[in-house]
Design a protein around this motif. Structure first.
Motif, mmCIF file in Angstrom:
data_model
loop_
_atom_site.group_PDB
_atom_site.id
_atom_site.type_symbol
_atom_site.label_atom_id
_atom_site.label_comp_id
_atom_site.label_asym_id
_atom_site.label_seq_id
_atom_site.Cartn_x
_atom_site.Cartn_y
_atom_site.Cartn_z
ATOM 1 N N ARG A 36 -4.460 35.838 23.347
ATOM 2 C CA ARG A 36 -5.085 35.016 22.309
ATOM 3 C C ARG A 36 -6.392 35.644 21.867
ATOM 4 O O ARG A 36 -7.017 36.393 22.623
ATOM 5 C CB ARG A 36 -5.323 33.598 22.801
ATOM 6 C CG ARG A 36 -6.351 33.477 23.927
ATOM 7 C CD ARG A 36 -6.399 32.048 24.451
ATOM 8 N NE ARG A 36 -7.416 31.892 25.491
ATOM 9 C CZ ARG A 36 -7.586 30.772 26.200
ATOM 10 N NH1 ARG A 36 -6.794 29.704 25.967
ATOM 11 N NH2 ARG A 36 -8.528 30.703 27.117
ATOM 12 N N SER A 38 -9.971 34.457 19.761
ATOM 13 C CA SER A 38 -10.825 33.492 19.075
ATOM 14 C C SER A 38 -11.730 34.242 18.115
ATOM 15 O O SER A 38 -12.010 35.429 18.316
ATOM 16 C CB SER A 38 -11.667 32.725 20.100
ATOM 17 O OG SER A 38 -10.850 32.107 21.056
ATOM 18 N N VAL A 46 -3.489 35.863 28.366
ATOM 19 C CA VAL A 46 -3.261 34.467 28.722
ATOM 20 C C VAL A 46 -2.242 34.358 29.852
ATOM 21 O O VAL A 46 -2.509 33.747 30.886
ATOM 22 C CB VAL A 46 -2.763 33.664 27.498
ATOM 23 C CG1 VAL A 46 -2.420 32.224 27.901
ATOM 24 C CG2 VAL A 46 -3.793 33.689 26.382
ATOM 25 N N SER A 61 -8.427 31.167 33.455
ATOM 26 C CA SER A 61 -8.871 30.107 32.553
ATOM 27 C C SER A 61 -7.751 29.138 32.172
ATOM 28 O O SER A 61 -8.024 28.022 31.712
ATOM 29 C CB SER A 61 -9.471 30.717 31.283
ATOM 30 O OG SER A 61 -8.515 31.515 30.621
ATOM 31 N N VAL A 62 -6.494 29.546 32.361
ATOM 32 C CA VAL A 62 -5.376 28.680 31.973
ATOM 33 C C VAL A 62 -4.494 28.291 33.152
ATOM 34 O O VAL A 62 -3.580 27.473 33.000
ATOM 35 C CB VAL A 62 -4.510 29.329 30.869
ATOM 36 C CG1 VAL A 62 -5.369 29.740 29.686
ATOM 37 C CG2 VAL A 62 -3.718 30.518 31.408
ATOM 38 N N PHE A 66 -1.302 25.952 31.741
ATOM 39 C CA PHE A 66 -0.304 26.603 30.901
ATOM 40 C C PHE A 66 0.858 27.088 31.773
ATOM 41 O O PHE A 66 0.677 27.408 32.950
ATOM 42 C CB PHE A 66 -0.914 27.810 30.190
ATOM 43 C CG PHE A 66 -1.915 27.483 29.115
ATOM 44 C CD1 PHE A 66 -2.428 26.204 28.946
ATOM 45 C CD2 PHE A 66 -2.346 28.481 28.254
ATOM 46 C CE1 PHE A 66 -3.351 25.926 27.951
ATOM 47 C CE2 PHE A 66 -3.261 28.220 27.249
ATOM 48 C CZ PHE A 66 -3.778 26.945 27.108
ATOM 49 N N MET A 81 1.512 24.559 26.864
ATOM 50 C CA MET A 81 0.067 24.400 27.040
ATOM 51 C C MET A 81 -0.253 22.918 27.196
ATOM 52 O O MET A 81 -0.007 22.126 26.283
ATOM 53 C CB MET A 81 -0.673 24.990 25.833
ATOM 54 C CG MET A 81 -0.316 26.431 25.549
ATOM 55 S SD MET A 81 -1.311 27.165 24.222
ATOM 56 C CE MET A 81 -0.748 26.203 22.825
ATOM 57 N N LEU A 84 -5.078 20.660 26.830
ATOM 58 C CA LEU A 84 -5.763 21.626 25.982
ATOM 59 C C LEU A 84 -7.240 21.299 25.837
ATOM 60 O O LEU A 84 -7.645 20.126 25.795
ATOM 61 C CB LEU A 84 -5.086 21.689 24.615
ATOM 62 C CG LEU A 84 -3.797 22.510 24.596
ATOM 63 C CD1 LEU A 84 -2.957 22.169 23.378
ATOM 64 C CD2 LEU A 84 -4.120 23.998 24.623
ATOM 65 N N LYS A 85 -8.021 22.359 25.767
ATOM 66 C CA LYS A 85 -9.472 22.248 25.618
ATOM 67 C C LYS A 85 -9.895 22.881 24.292
ATOM 68 O O LYS A 85 -9.181 23.734 23.748
ATOM 69 C CB LYS A 85 -10.171 22.966 26.770
ATOM 70 C CG LYS A 85 -9.773 22.486 28.146
ATOM 71 C CD LYS A 85 -10.456 23.307 29.223
ATOM 72 C CE LYS A 85 -10.061 22.839 30.620
ATOM 73 N NZ LYS A 85 -10.715 23.653 31.684
ATOM 74 N N GLU A 87 -11.973 25.087 23.861
ATOM 75 C CA GLU A 87 -12.099 26.542 24.049
ATOM 76 C C GLU A 87 -10.763 27.267 24.067
ATOM 77 O O GLU A 87 -10.725 28.494 24.119
ATOM 78 C CB GLU A 87 -12.888 26.862 25.320
ATOM 79 C CG GLU A 87 -12.387 26.146 26.556
ATOM 80 C CD GLU A 87 -13.191 24.880 26.843
ATOM 81 O OE1 GLU A 87 -13.499 24.116 25.886
ATOM 82 O OE2 GLU A 87 -13.504 24.643 28.035
ATOM 83 N N ASP A 88 -9.657 26.543 24.005
ATOM 84 C CA ASP A 88 -8.343 27.171 23.884
ATOM 85 C C ASP A 88 -8.022 27.505 22.431
ATOM 86 O O ASP A 88 -6.996 28.135 22.148
ATOM 87 C CB ASP A 88 -7.250 26.259 24.433
ATOM 88 C CG ASP A 88 -7.360 26.040 25.928
ATOM 89 O OD1 ASP A 88 -7.149 24.890 26.373
ATOM 90 O OD2 ASP A 88 -7.653 27.016 26.651
ATOM 91 N N TYR A 92 -2.730 32.842 18.863
ATOM 92 C CA TYR A 92 -1.945 33.229 20.028
ATOM 93 C C TYR A 92 -0.866 34.227 19.622
ATOM 94 O O TYR A 92 -0.140 34.000 18.635
ATOM 95 C CB TYR A 92 -1.311 32.003 20.666
ATOM 96 C CG TYR A 92 -2.299 31.190 21.467
ATOM 97 C CD1 TYR A 92 -3.284 30.437 20.838
ATOM 98 C CD2 TYR A 92 -2.280 31.201 22.858
ATOM 99 C CE1 TYR A 92 -4.219 29.714 21.572
ATOM 100 C CE2 TYR A 92 -3.198 30.481 23.603
ATOM 101 C CZ TYR A 92 -4.166 29.743 22.951
ATOM 102 O OH TYR A 92 -5.092 29.022 23.689
#
Length: 127
Positions: A36, A38, A46, A61-62, A66, A81, A84-85, A87-88, A92
């Motif tokens: 992913r 951002s 991921v 982090s996942v 996930f 997923m 979800l946050k 920050e996700d 992807y």
């Protein structure tokens, strides 16, 4: 040759499942992964999975939220997923590693190990 789908806008705490359609054939014997990116950040690993679908690996982090899976009969890779946050939020990408890998190899976290990439699907998580 890889086509992602399933992205969208969701609320924090929601779930979403991404899909990646592959051409089938040899792709069913390749390790595959999800990455992913951002805005303003480097693309990051991921999750990845071996060709049998029995050896997944995850970014810290996942992990626990996930789940990567694949259905070779349907020529598809998935990323479930949950929780979800914000920050996700990212684009992807699914990717395929055509290298010959040992049994139990759960996929690489390194972009350079992947040879085919999809165009990406946007996931936006609102607070």
């Amino acid at each position: 040759q890889l086509v992602e789908s399933g992205g969208g806008l969701v609320q924090a705490g929601d779930s979403l499942r991404l899909s990646c359609a592959t051409p089938g054939g040899n792709f069913n014997s390749y390790a595959m992964g999800w990455f992913r990116q951002s805005p303003g950040k480097e693309r990051e690993f991921v999750a990845a999975i071996d060709w049998t679908g029995t050896a997944p690996s995850y970014a810290e982090s996942v992990k626990g939220r996930f789940a990567i899976s694949r259905d070779n009969a349907k020529n598809a890779l998935y990323l479930q997923m949950n929780s979800l946050k914000v920050e996700d939020t990212a684009v992807y990408y699914c990717a395929a590693d055509i290298g010959v890998r040992p049994r139990g190899y759960s996929g690489s976290s390194l972009e350079d190990d992947y040879d085919y990439w999809g165009q990406g699907t946007q996931v936006t998580v609102a607070s």
